[in-house]
Enzyme design. Structure first.
Site, PDB file in Angstrom:
ATOM      1  N   GLU A 174       9.876   1.640  10.864  1.00  0.00           N
ATOM      2  CA  GLU A 174       8.603   2.361  10.675  1.00  0.00           C
ATOM      3  C   GLU A 174       8.253   3.131  11.944  1.00  0.00           C
ATOM      4  OE1 GLU A 174       6.427  -0.504   7.367  1.00  0.00           O
ATOM      5  OE2 GLU A 174       6.119  -0.942   9.471  1.00  0.00           O
TER       6      GLU A 174
ATOM      7  N   GLY B 213       5.429  -6.737   7.001  1.00  0.00           N
ATOM      8  CA  GLY B 213       6.610  -6.763   6.125  1.00  0.00           C
ATOM      9  C   GLY B 213       7.907  -6.746   6.903  1.00  0.00           C
TER      10      GLY B 213
ATOM     11  N   ASP C 284       2.147   5.591   5.611  1.00  0.00           N
ATOM     12  CA  ASP C 284       2.453   4.158   5.602  1.00  0.00           C
ATOM     13  C   ASP C 284       1.157   3.339   5.604  1.00  0.00           C
ATOM     14  OD1 ASP C 284       3.908   1.820   5.657  1.00  0.00           O
ATOM     15  OD2 ASP C 284       4.767   2.132   7.652  1.00  0.00           O
TER      16      ASP C 284
ATOM     17  N   THR D 269       0.848  -1.205   0.000  1.00  0.00           N
ATOM     18  CA  THR D 269       0.000   0.000   0.000  1.00  0.00           C
ATOM     19  C   THR D 269       0.878   1.247   0.000  1.00  0.00           C
ATOM     20  OG1 THR D 269      -1.482  -1.288   1.420  1.00  0.00           O
ATOM     21  CG2 THR D 269      -2.074   1.015   1.034  1.00  0.00           C
TER      22      THR D 269
ATOM     23  N   ALA E 146      -0.849  -0.387   6.982  1.00  0.00           N
ATOM     24  CA  ALA E 146      -0.994  -1.065   8.284  1.00  0.00           C
ATOM     25  C   ALA E 146      -1.597  -2.443   8.037  1.00  0.00           C
ATOM     26  CB  ALA E 146      -1.900  -0.257   9.203  1.00  0.00           C
TER      27      ALA E 146
HETATM   28  C1  5RP Z   1       5.409  -3.443   6.875  1.00  0.00           C
HETATM   29  C2  5RP Z   1       4.096  -2.896   7.324  1.00  0.00           C
HETATM   30  C3  5RP Z   1       3.074  -2.678   6.262  1.00  0.00           C
HETATM   31  O1  5RP Z   1       2.617  -1.357   6.319  1.00  0.00           O
HETATM   32  C4  5RP Z   1       1.911  -3.621   6.538  1.00  0.00           C
HETATM   33  O2  5RP Z   1       2.405  -4.934   6.625  1.00  0.00           O
HETATM   34  C5  5RP Z   1       0.855  -3.519   5.448  1.00  0.00           C
HETATM   35  O3  5RP Z   1       1.359  -4.088   4.270  1.00  0.00           O
HETATM   36  P1  5RP Z   1       0.576  -4.051   2.905  1.00  0.00           P
HETATM   37  O4  5RP Z   1       0.337  -2.618   2.570  1.00  0.00           O
HETATM   38  O5  5RP Z   1       1.505  -4.743   1.938  1.00  0.00           O
HETATM   39  O6  5RP Z   1      -0.732  -4.809   3.085  1.00  0.00           O
HETATM   40  O7  5RP Z   1       3.840  -2.655   8.472  1.00  0.00           O
HETATM   41  O8  5RP Z   1       6.211  -3.785   7.974  1.00  0.00           O
END
Ligand code: 5RP
Length: 242
Positions: free
Chosen positions: A120, A114, A98, A41, A100
């Site tokens: 973060e 991730g 960011d 995202t 979540a």
């Molecule tokens: C990485 C994170 C990401 O923001 C979270 O895992 C969401 O990931 P995605 O946008 O791929 O669904 O915290 O450490």
């Protein structure tokens, strides 16, 4: 045939819409210091920010990346990227954006799917305004029972740390790598212990309690910098709430 947006379409939509709305509302302006998140995202938001720099809307942006994924994207897209502690950034950011893994109605979060939550949190707790972007599947009523809470742990301490987490009621699993034999090794050289509880937990209390365990580097509860949240929906709308 349904016109509903898929999850990946919602992620792309919310990333670019949030950047455009933040610019329109003056929350992103030229010469700002901006923290950039990690994941599927956050990446469309990074791409949209690069487009708005390239089209001349923004100039003088200094970015701080939260992972190697984001650093490489910034380098490729021409977004100037610095360390949080560099002279250019001075440990303080105007805004961070960011994704979540889970978001409650109170805007408490689980992050770290991730494995990037240490950087973060460093970056996002140093930002005057935190912005979270997500597809609608990330909205939940409570935390702790569904998406596992990631805890970054010094490898040497894994056994006593897991014992301490189990005392807090967690069921723990050391995260395994994909296309890599053995455990995930984070950008910081540590392991990830994923924790699930039988019942919902209090993230405000546990964020501090887990970090007090010797050998824990950081956990993925984010409760201390109240975010502005943008959510994309399957019907193509993007809503926001503070
Ligand atoms: C990485 C994170 C990401 O923001 C979270 O895992 C969401 O990931 P995605 O946008 O791929 O669904 O915290 O450490």
């Amino acid at each position: 045939m349904s016109n509903a947006l898929s999850q990946s379409e919602q992620k792309k939509l919310v990333g670019s819409t949030a950047i455009d709305r933040l610019i329109e509302e003056g929350l992103i302006k030229s010469n700002m210091k901006i923290g950039l998140g990690t994941g599927s995202t956050a990446m469309p938001a990074v791409h949209r920010l690069a487009e708005r720099i390239a089209d001349g809307t923004l100039s003088g942006i200094r970015a701080v990346a939260t992972s190697y994924q984001t650093t490489l994207a910034c380098e490729e897209l021409g977004i100037p990227v610095y360390s949080l502690s560099s002279r250019e950034i001075g440990g303080q950011l105007d805004l961070a954006i960011d994704g979540a893994d889970e978001i409650t109605p109170e805007n408490n979060l689980i992050k770290g799917g991730g494995a990037a939550h240490l950087k973060e949190k460093l970056v996002e707790y140093s930002a005057a305004q935190l912005v979270i972007i997500a597809d609608e599947s990330k909205e939940v009523a409570t935390l702790g029972t569904k998406f596992p809470l990631p805890v970054e742990v010094i490898a040497e301490g894994r056994v006593p740390v897991i014992a301490a987490l189990e005392k807090l009621g967690a069921h723990c699993t050391i995260r395994e790598g994909v296309k890599k034999a053995g455990p995930v090794i984070t950008d910081n050289g540590n392991l990830i212990v994923d924790c699930v509880w039988d019942k919902p937990v209090d993230p405000v209390k546990l964020e501090d309690e887990i970090d007090r365990i010797t050998g824990v580097v950081e956990n993925g509860f984010f409760t201390k910098n109240h975010p502005l949240v943008f959510i994309a929906h399957a019907d193509g709308t993007v809503t926001s709430r503070a």
